[in-house]
Design an enzyme around this catalytic site. Sequence first.
Site, PDB file in Angstrom:
ATOM      1  N   ARG A 169      18.055 -40.066 -11.735  1.00  0.00           N
ATOM      2  CA  ARG A 169      19.389 -40.613 -11.999  1.00  0.00           C
ATOM      3  C   ARG A 169      19.796 -41.669 -10.963  1.00  0.00           C
ATOM      4  O   ARG A 169      20.976 -41.768 -10.601  1.00  0.00           O
ATOM      5  CB  ARG A 169      20.436 -39.494 -12.056  1.00  0.00           C
ATOM      6  N   SER A 255      26.923 -35.208 -19.151  1.00  0.00           N
ATOM      7  CA  SER A 255      26.751 -34.271 -18.033  1.00  0.00           C
ATOM      8  C   SER A 255      27.507 -34.797 -16.824  1.00  0.00           C
ATOM      9  O   SER A 255      27.204 -35.876 -16.321  1.00  0.00           O
ATOM     10  CB  SER A 255      25.269 -34.112 -17.701  1.00  0.00           C
ATOM     11  N   GLU A 349      27.783 -37.243 -11.669  1.00  0.00           N
ATOM     12  CA  GLU A 349      26.937 -38.284 -12.239  1.00  0.00           C
ATOM     13  C   GLU A 349      27.738 -39.513 -12.656  1.00  0.00           C
ATOM     14  O   GLU A 349      27.296 -40.635 -12.391  1.00  0.00           O
ATOM     15  CB  GLU A 349      26.151 -37.740 -13.439  1.00  0.00           C
TER      16      GLU A 349
END
Length: 357
Positions: A169, A255, A349
């Site tokens: 990520r 998420s 995130e």
Amino acid sequence: MSADRRRLADHTTLRLGGPARAWVRATTEDELVAAVSAADAAGEPVLVLGGGSNLVVADEGFDGTVVEVATRGVHADVGDGGDPTCGGAVVTVAAGETWDDLVAHAVEQGWVGVEALSGIPGSVGATPIQNVGAYGQEVAQTIASVRVWDRKLNGIRTFAVADCGFGYRTSRFKIDRYPGDAAHGARHLVLSVTFQLRQGSLGAPVVYAELARSLGVEPGQRAPLADVRDAVLGLRSGKGMVLDPSDHDTWSAGSFFTNPVVPAADVPEGAPTWPTADDGLVKTSAAWLIEHAGFGKGYGLDRGRAALSTKHTLALTNRGGATAADLLSLAREVRDGVAAAYGITLVNEPVLVGCSL
């Protein structure tokens, strides 16, 4: 190119965020570069907006210029792809193209390698920034190069995949900041992304156990491209991860927390783990930690504004009347509760604009 004043809430999947001081919608690459360059020359903070699926924007809005990326274009060169057993395609895509439209097109064309990334909202230009991934695939596995406008050097650059700094990520496009931007914006403005995809009727080997079960295959086996896409869309829909205006469980940024990468000894008993490239470190499940720390699906619904999704504990959702402050309060409660229970601090995130945890 047009400029006006708009609310970020109308352009983000969380449907949160106040107005921008200025707004420019760029439909060509030249307009995109010109808009960002003009703001930089004026010392104006810049927020580059793609699909708005990975943003939490403060209720006060953004005191600067939003540059909306609305560029279009998909160009494919079809050849052998370097694979002697099947053809391949080198596909260059404008940053403003919708990601899931590209995945659907790839499946229709028999281009292999992004089918498990079906249903992810947002734009193509955002995918290398986060190194978007799901169900055992990451865009880093198929990206050949990323073409950007370097705001520091005032020029166009092309980064080969080896120079993109891809990790879980993350990427250099997420980490490298433009020091002249008062909002600490990204240094590199993604203009287009080039993918190298194999051709065939079967998808890449299925490595994610849940997806393999849904397809009725063993991990490591392959399934038809269209079947993989349908299975992924089904799994994501069941978790509220496919956008639906009528379903508040999808009013989210996907998420909200990344899966923590921690020493193996720090993983609670019973929590799932996956290996990483770092010796001694493993990835564990943020969803498991959240649920076992006492935050079940639908947590916060009694407050009626911001709550965990009723389908997936990793999604923080706007139930229709939430503010960014409501959502962040819930995020802090979950983060702090997991830290208290397990000594692991979850990391958000989505990008936070004008706000923080």
